[in-house]
Design an enzyme around this catalytic site. Structure first.
Site, PDB file in Angstrom:
ATOM      1  N   ASP A  21      57.406 137.672  29.181  1.00 33.89           N
ATOM      2  CA  ASP A  21      57.232 138.469  30.395  1.00 33.89           C
ATOM      3  C   ASP A  21      58.402 138.254  31.353  1.00 33.89           C
ATOM      4  OD1 ASP A  21      56.049 140.201  32.127  1.00 33.89           O
ATOM      5  OD2 ASP A  21      54.485 138.836  32.815  1.00 33.89           O
ATOM      6  N   HIS A  38      65.158 144.360  28.896  1.00 31.37           N
ATOM      7  CA  HIS A  38      64.627 144.279  27.523  1.00 31.37           C
ATOM      8  C   HIS A  38      65.752 143.940  26.536  1.00 31.37           C
ATOM      9  CE1 HIS A  38      60.855 145.584  29.028  1.00 31.37           C
ATOM     10  NE2 HIS A  38      61.205 146.824  29.258  1.00 31.37           N
ATOM     11  N   LEU A 132      59.559 129.822   8.485  1.00 32.62           N
ATOM     12  CA  LEU A 132      58.789 130.299   9.642  1.00 32.62           C
ATOM     13  C   LEU A 132      58.171 131.677   9.374  1.00 32.62           C
ATOM     14  CD1 LEU A 132      58.221 130.075  12.807  1.00 32.62           C
ATOM     15  CD2 LEU A 132      60.299 131.435  13.071  1.00 32.62           C
TER      16      LEU A 132
HETATM   17  C1  FPP Z   1      57.604 142.116  29.270  1.00 27.99           C
HETATM   18  O1  FPP Z   1      58.468 142.183  30.377  1.00 27.99           O
HETATM   19  C2  FPP Z   1      58.276 142.493  28.035  1.00 27.99           C
HETATM   20  C3  FPP Z   1      57.890 143.492  27.197  1.00 27.99           C
HETATM   21  C4  FPP Z   1      56.725 144.339  27.446  1.00 27.99           C
HETATM   22  C5  FPP Z   1      58.656 143.824  25.996  1.00 27.99           C
HETATM   23  C6  FPP Z   1      59.190 142.665  25.203  1.00 27.99           C
HETATM   24  C7  FPP Z   1      60.307 143.158  24.372  1.00 27.99           C
HETATM   25  C8  FPP Z   1      61.452 142.481  24.097  1.00 27.99           C
HETATM   26  C9  FPP Z   1      61.692 141.112  24.503  1.00 27.99           C
HETATM   27  C10 FPP Z   1      62.559 143.142  23.339  1.00 27.99           C
HETATM   28  C11 FPP Z   1      62.288 143.555  21.946  1.00 27.99           C
HETATM   29  C12 FPP Z   1      61.482 142.621  21.126  1.00 27.99           C
HETATM   30  C13 FPP Z   1      61.737 142.240  19.864  1.00 27.99           C
HETATM   31  C14 FPP Z   1      60.726 141.405  19.159  1.00 27.99           C
HETATM   32  C15 FPP Z   1      62.967 142.588  19.149  1.00 27.99           C
HETATM   33  P1  FPP Z   1      58.140 143.260  31.511  1.00 27.99           P
HETATM   34  O2  FPP Z   1      58.867 144.499  31.196  1.00 27.99           O
HETATM   35  O3  FPP Z   1      56.672 143.400  31.649  1.00 27.99           O
HETATM   36  O4  FPP Z   1      58.754 142.550  32.770  1.00 27.99           O
HETATM   37  P2  FPP Z   1      58.248 142.624  34.269  1.00 27.99           P
HETATM   38  O5  FPP Z   1      56.876 142.007  34.310  1.00 27.99           O
HETATM   39  O6  FPP Z   1      59.255 141.820  35.009  1.00 27.99           O
HETATM   40  O7  FPP Z   1      58.232 144.057  34.661  1.00 27.99           O
END
Ligand code: FPP
Length: 247
Positions: A21, A38, A132
């Site tokens: 997050d 992201h 893993l």
């Molecule tokens: C949460 O941060 C993150 C996500 C919903 C997406 C996670 C995706 C990645 C890390 C990239 C791709 C993943 C892989 C496995 C290749 P948020 O957007 O909710 O952040 P915020 O709470 O600050 O808005």
């Protein structure tokens, strides 16, 4: 002594789950778009997978996309899907070389066709790997997983009645996405939020929870080591008392 060396290899969590997050906030702090966050989150994914593999952790589950995430602006959803495909393609060789097995939980059939196809291919290519197990939670909802398990049990009873007395934890778990995967020992959530957000609700009954203020794109190997060291200080009693555990 560096942090990694302080980790007791005999008390490693077998399964670590992570709610990644803070990508959006990380990017906004830098005056950039959420998508930039992201993209930088992928670096943290790579580091974490590498660190978990090096330590000998057997299962790592990453919450990459929830069923609720479809409600985000289309541009962000599309960017996340493209990022997934690009990451799968760029990391295929590294995953194979490092003996990582890719698994997914969630309804991946409802992901865009190219994402689904790439995931299926990589799962097949890595199916025999013994290091893993990297489990990506994609289009995942824990409540849906539990409801779906109940639906499947009920539809089975039409063909062959189930004896009520046989419905225990082991029986029920066969109907979850995580069938055959041990429950997480440690759940990490980044970005200073203290929520579970519909993630692995059944499986985390006895999981140790660890929250850190680090935003996901900043998460590095040392952050994982900190979480594991914190976990290793805890006494897991599973409902028993301390004296019973020490026996
Ligand atoms: C949460 O941060 C993150 C996500 C919903 C997406 C996670 C995706 C990645 C890390 C990239 C791709 C993943 C892989 C496995 C290749 P948020 O957007 O909710 O952040 P915020 O709470 O600050 O808005």
């Amino acid at each position: 002594m560096d942090l990694k060396e302080k980790i007791d290899k005999s008390k490693l969590p077998k399964h670590i789950a992570i709610i990644m997050d803070g990508n959006g906030r990380w990017a906004q702090k830098k005056g950039n778009s959420r998508i930039f966050g992201h993209k930088n989150g992928v670096k943290a994914v790579k580091e974490t997978v590498e660190a978990a593999g090096e330590l000998g952790v057997k299962y790592l589950t990453l919450y990459a996309f929830s069923t609720e995430n479809w409600k985000r602006p289309k541009q962000e959803v599309d960017a996340l899907m493209s990022l997934l495909v690009a990451t799968i393609n760029s990391e295929t060789d590294a995953l194979i070389k490092n003996n990582v097995r890719l698994l997914t939980i969630g309804d991946i059939d409802d992901l865009p066709h190219d994402v689904n196809r790439n995931l299926q291919e990589l799962k097949e290519k890595t199916a025999k790997n013994t290091g893993l197990s990297l489990i990506l939670a994609l289009n995942y909802s824990a409540r849906w997983e539990i409801l779906n398990a109940i639906k499947n049990i009920l539809s089975q009873t039409h063909k062959q009645p189930v004896n009520f007395e046989n419905i225990d934890n082991d029986f029920f778990e066969q109907y979850l996405y995580t069938s055959g995967i041990p429950d997480p020992d440690l759940l990490i959530r980044t970005s200073g939020e203290y929520r579970i957000s519909n993630f692995l609700l059944w499986q985390i009954a006895y999981t140790e929870l660890y929250f850190t203020d680090v935003l996901w794109p900043d998460f590095r190997k040392n952050d994982l080591y900190h979480a594991i060291l914190d976990y290793q200080k805890r006494e897991r009693r599973f409902g028993k008392i301390s004296e019973q555990i020490k026996k």
